[in-house]
Design a protein around this motif. Structure first.
Motif, PDB file in Angstrom:
ATOM      1  N   VAL A  62       0.813  -1.223   0.000  1.00 27.35           N
ATOM      2  CA  VAL A  62       0.000   0.000   0.000  1.00 27.35           C
ATOM      3  C   VAL A  62       0.846   1.273   0.000  1.00 27.35           C
ATOM      4  O   VAL A  62       0.289   2.376  -0.065  1.00 27.35           O
ATOM      5  CB  VAL A  62      -0.984   0.033   1.200  1.00 27.35           C
ATOM      6  N   LYS A  63       2.159   1.133   0.066  1.00 29.90           N
ATOM      7  CA  LYS A  63       3.016   2.317   0.072  1.00 29.90           C
ATOM      8  C   LYS A  63       2.788   3.150  -1.185  1.00 29.90           C
ATOM      9  O   LYS A  63       2.728   2.625  -2.288  1.00 29.90           O
ATOM     10  CB  LYS A  63       4.483   1.899   0.168  1.00 29.90           C
ATOM     11  N   GLY A  64       2.650   4.443  -0.990  1.00 27.38           N
ATOM     12  CA  GLY A  64       2.421   5.346  -2.100  1.00 27.38           C
ATOM     13  C   GLY A  64       0.953   5.503  -2.476  1.00 27.38           C
ATOM     14  O   GLY A  64       0.598   6.396  -3.248  1.00 27.38           O
ATOM     15  N   ARG A  65       0.100   4.637  -1.938  1.00 28.38           N
ATOM     16  CA  ARG A  65      -1.341   4.721  -2.240  1.00 28.38           C
ATOM     17  C   ARG A  65      -2.174   5.065  -0.998  1.00 28.38           C
ATOM     18  O   ARG A  65      -3.179   5.761  -1.107  1.00 28.38           O
ATOM     19  CB  ARG A  65      -1.838   3.391  -2.819  1.00 28.38           C
ATOM     20  N   THR A  82      -6.146   5.597  -1.733  1.00 30.75           N
ATOM     21  CA  THR A  82      -6.300   6.051  -3.107  1.00 30.75           C
ATOM     22  C   THR A  82      -5.828   4.963  -4.060  1.00 30.75           C
ATOM     23  O   THR A  82      -5.187   3.994  -3.646  1.00 30.75           O
ATOM     24  CB  THR A  82      -5.501   7.341  -3.358  1.00 30.75           C
ATOM     25  N   ALA A  83      -6.131   5.139  -5.338  1.00 31.77           N
ATOM     26  CA  ALA A  83      -5.733   4.173  -6.371  1.00 31.77           C
ATOM     27  C   ALA A  83      -6.079   2.755  -5.940  1.00 31.77           C
ATOM     28  O   ALA A  83      -5.252   1.843  -6.052  1.00 31.77           O
ATOM     29  CB  ALA A  83      -4.249   4.318  -6.689  1.00 31.77           C
ATOM     30  N   LEU A  84      -7.286   2.587  -5.436  1.00 37.13           N
ATOM     31  CA  LEU A  84      -7.686   1.286  -4.904  1.00 37.13           C
ATOM     32  C   LEU A  84      -7.724   0.227  -5.996  1.00 37.13           C
ATOM     33  O   LEU A  84      -8.090   0.500  -7.151  1.00 37.13           O
ATOM     34  CB  LEU A  84      -9.042   1.409  -4.212  1.00 37.13           C
ATOM     35  N   LYS A  85      -7.366  -0.980  -5.593  1.00 39.70           N
ATOM     36  CA  LYS A  85      -7.330  -2.124  -6.501  1.00 39.70           C
ATOM     37  C   LYS A  85      -8.283  -3.195  -5.972  1.00 39.70           C
ATOM     38  O   LYS A  85      -8.554  -3.266  -4.769  1.00 39.70           O
ATOM     39  CB  LYS A  85      -5.913  -2.698  -6.543  1.00 39.70           C
ATOM     40  N   PRO A  86      -8.749  -4.079  -6.852  1.00 40.36           N
ATOM     41  CA  PRO A  86      -9.622  -5.160  -6.373  1.00 40.36           C
ATOM     42  C   PRO A  86      -8.983  -5.985  -5.255  1.00 40.36           C
ATOM     43  O   PRO A  86      -9.701  -6.437  -4.343  1.00 40.36           O
ATOM     44  CB  PRO A  86      -9.848  -5.999  -7.634  1.00 40.36           C
TER      45      PRO A  86
END
Length: 122
Positions: A62-65, A82-86
């Motif tokens: 999750v670093k950077g997001r 942010t920039a969430l992923k499934p």
């Protein structure tokens, strides 16, 4: 100390969510507050942690997001995602302790909140 978490929900991939967590009653200052997550059939893993002196810790995934922050006056921890992923879909749990005990895994946190569900659709 009973913690109350909020802010989960359903979001499309690439979207954002903000989680919040605070004690349900007034308590002494919680030195470390953290977020864990648990996917179906998986273990409960640390996502991020914030210490009252300003130090933060993040899982590599999750670093950077994700950004964890605290309002020490309110004993509240937030996590901006942010920039969430499934693959971020999981039940997210808030945890806290009066002491920072390494490693930062679930065994070393005394206080927990109920999970809040985050679902990221593709």
């Amino acid at each position: 100390v009973q913690l109350q978490a909020s802010g989960g929900g359903l979001v499309q991939a690439g979207g954002s969510l903000r989680l919040s967590c605070a004690p349900s009653r007034r308590s002494y200052s919680l030195f470390v507050m953290a977020w864990f997550r648990q996917g179906l059939g998986n273990e409960r893993d640390l996502v991020a942690a914030a210490v009252s002196d300003g130090d933060t810790y993040y899982a590599d995934s999750v670093k950077g997001r994700f950004t964890v922050s605290r309002d020490n006056a309110k004993n509240t921890v937030y996590m901006q995602m942010t920039a969430l992923k499934p693959e971020d879909s999981a039940a997210y749990f808030c945890a806290a302790d009066y002491n920072l005990i390494m490693p930062l895994d679930e065994r070393n946190f005394e206080f927990w909140g109920q999970g809040t569900l985050v679902t990221v659709s593709s």
